[in-house]
Write a protein that holds these residues in place. Structure first.
Motif, PDB file in Angstrom:
ATOM      1  N   VAL A 124       1.010  -1.358   0.223  1.00  0.00           N
ATOM      2  CA  VAL A 124       0.257  -0.251  -0.031  1.00  0.00           C
ATOM      3  C   VAL A 124       0.981   1.193   0.173  1.00  0.00           C
ATOM      4  CG1 VAL A 124      -1.539   1.325   1.284  1.00  0.00           C
ATOM      5  CG2 VAL A 124      -2.172  -1.159   1.069  1.00  0.00           C
ATOM      6  N   GLU A 125       0.975   2.039  -1.354  1.00  0.00           N
ATOM      7  CA  GLU A 125       1.566   3.093  -1.132  1.00  0.00           C
ATOM      8  C   GLU A 125       0.926   3.631  -1.393  1.00  0.00           C
ATOM      9  OE1 GLU A 125       5.209   1.934  -3.610  1.00  0.00           O
ATOM     10  OE2 GLU A 125       3.592   1.513  -4.740  1.00  0.00           O
ATOM     11  N   PRO A 126       0.531   5.453  -0.408  1.00  0.00           N
ATOM     12  CA  PRO A 126      -0.148   6.213  -0.624  1.00  0.00           C
ATOM     13  C   PRO A 126       0.177   7.665  -1.712  1.00  0.00           C
ATOM     14  CG  PRO A 126       1.627   7.277   0.788  1.00  0.00           C
ATOM     15  CD  PRO A 126       1.464   5.644   0.235  1.00  0.00           C
ATOM     16  N   HIS A 127      -0.133   7.796  -2.689  1.00  0.00           N
ATOM     17  CA  HIS A 127      -0.733   8.981  -4.289  1.00  0.00           C
ATOM     18  C   HIS A 127      -1.669   9.558  -4.258  1.00  0.00           C
ATOM     19  CE1 HIS A 127      -2.771   7.713  -6.649  1.00  0.00           C
ATOM     20  NE2 HIS A 127      -3.057   6.495  -6.474  1.00  0.00           N
ATOM     21  N   ARG A 128      -1.703  10.673  -4.616  1.00  0.00           N
ATOM     22  CA  ARG A 128      -2.321  11.769  -4.953  1.00  0.00           C
ATOM     23  C   ARG A 128      -2.789  11.644  -6.342  1.00  0.00           C
ATOM     24  NH1 ARG A 128      -2.974  15.734  -1.082  1.00  0.00           N
ATOM     25  NH2 ARG A 128      -1.609  15.520   1.033  1.00  0.00           N
ATOM     26  N   ILE A 129      -4.053  11.874  -6.938  1.00  0.00           N
ATOM     27  CA  ILE A 129      -4.726  11.278  -8.190  1.00  0.00           C
ATOM     28  C   ILE A 129      -4.823  13.097  -7.844  1.00  0.00           C
ATOM     29  CG2 ILE A 129      -7.033  11.298  -9.013  1.00  0.00           C
ATOM     30  CD1 ILE A 129      -7.218   8.926  -6.709  1.00  0.00           C
TER      31      ILE A 129
END
Length: 222
Positions: A124-129
């Motif tokens: 699980v890796e955080p990112h921004r759409i």
């Protein structure tokens, strides 16, 4: 605070251990390797809740009481997600199965995801759409585990296998995937071709799947 316990005796699938919990298995199956993302997100919370309820019923912790979930005197599960739902039902009292399917949907998605990440089955890796909206990027770390779970799930549809001989946990995965329209697990044409068999398997699995279907129907009509 007690940390969520992983299953003590996971089923071995390939080089890694498949999760024992049905909700965790459904989560893995809902992942589309070709697209690199989870599918059926709008229905995933209810589907995972239904999977957990079936798990509790198959373990003997819940019984059907005229369409309602009734807590039994069986030894509580060590899995914290299942134990939490069982406590919730025991505290609130007997309610229809759909009541428990509709509750805390976002929470169970998060909890199952976190368990799978701790078991190193997903990343699980955080990112921004669009560089703005926070989101999590999920990838499968053990593709073989998912492939073999998928094989076991679709294998229950083979006409050569007697419905009465099929493992109820495998049957549960198939009917849950079909009910939630998880086409990455059971494509539409396969669901149509084996409609009668899936109906027979649903009867074997018990009252949770029909309650899940009603919940979906209510959401779509509302």
């Amino acid at each position: 605070m007690v940390s969520r316990a992983l299953p003590k005796r996971p089923a071995r699938v390939g080089p890694a251990a498949a999760p024992e919990a049905l909700a965790a298995r459904i989560f893995l199956l809902a992942y589309d390797p070709a697209k690199g993302r989870l599918t059926g997100r709008s229905k995933l919370g209810k589907t995972l809740r239904a999977a957990a309820l079936i798990d509790l019923q198959l373990r003997g912790n819940l019984a059907d009481d005229n369409g309602r979930a009734q807590v039994t005197k069986a030894k509580p599960p060590t899995d914290e997600i299942l134990a939490g739902i069982l406590t919730e039902i025991g505290t609130t009292g007997s309610r229809k199965w759909r009541t428990w399917i509709d509750r805390r949907q976002r929470a169970i998605v998060r909890d199952v995801r976190d368990d799978l990440a701790r078991a190193q089955l997903i990343r699980v890796e955080p990112h921004r759409i669009l560089g703005l909206i926070p989101a999590d990027r999920i990838t499968i770390r053990q593709p073989l585990v998912r492939r073999q779970l998928l094989q076991r799930t679709t294998d229950v549809l083979r006409p050569s296998r007697l419905v009465t001989r099929i493992d109820l946990r495998d049957a549960a995965l198939a009917v849950l995937a079909s009910t939630a329209d998880l086409r990455v697990v059971i494509p539409k044409e396969l669901r149509t071709r084996h409609k009668d068999r899936l109906a027979q398997l649903t009867v074997r699995v018990g009252p949770v799947v029909p309650a899940l279907k009603k919940s979906f129907q209510s959401s779509s009509s509302g």
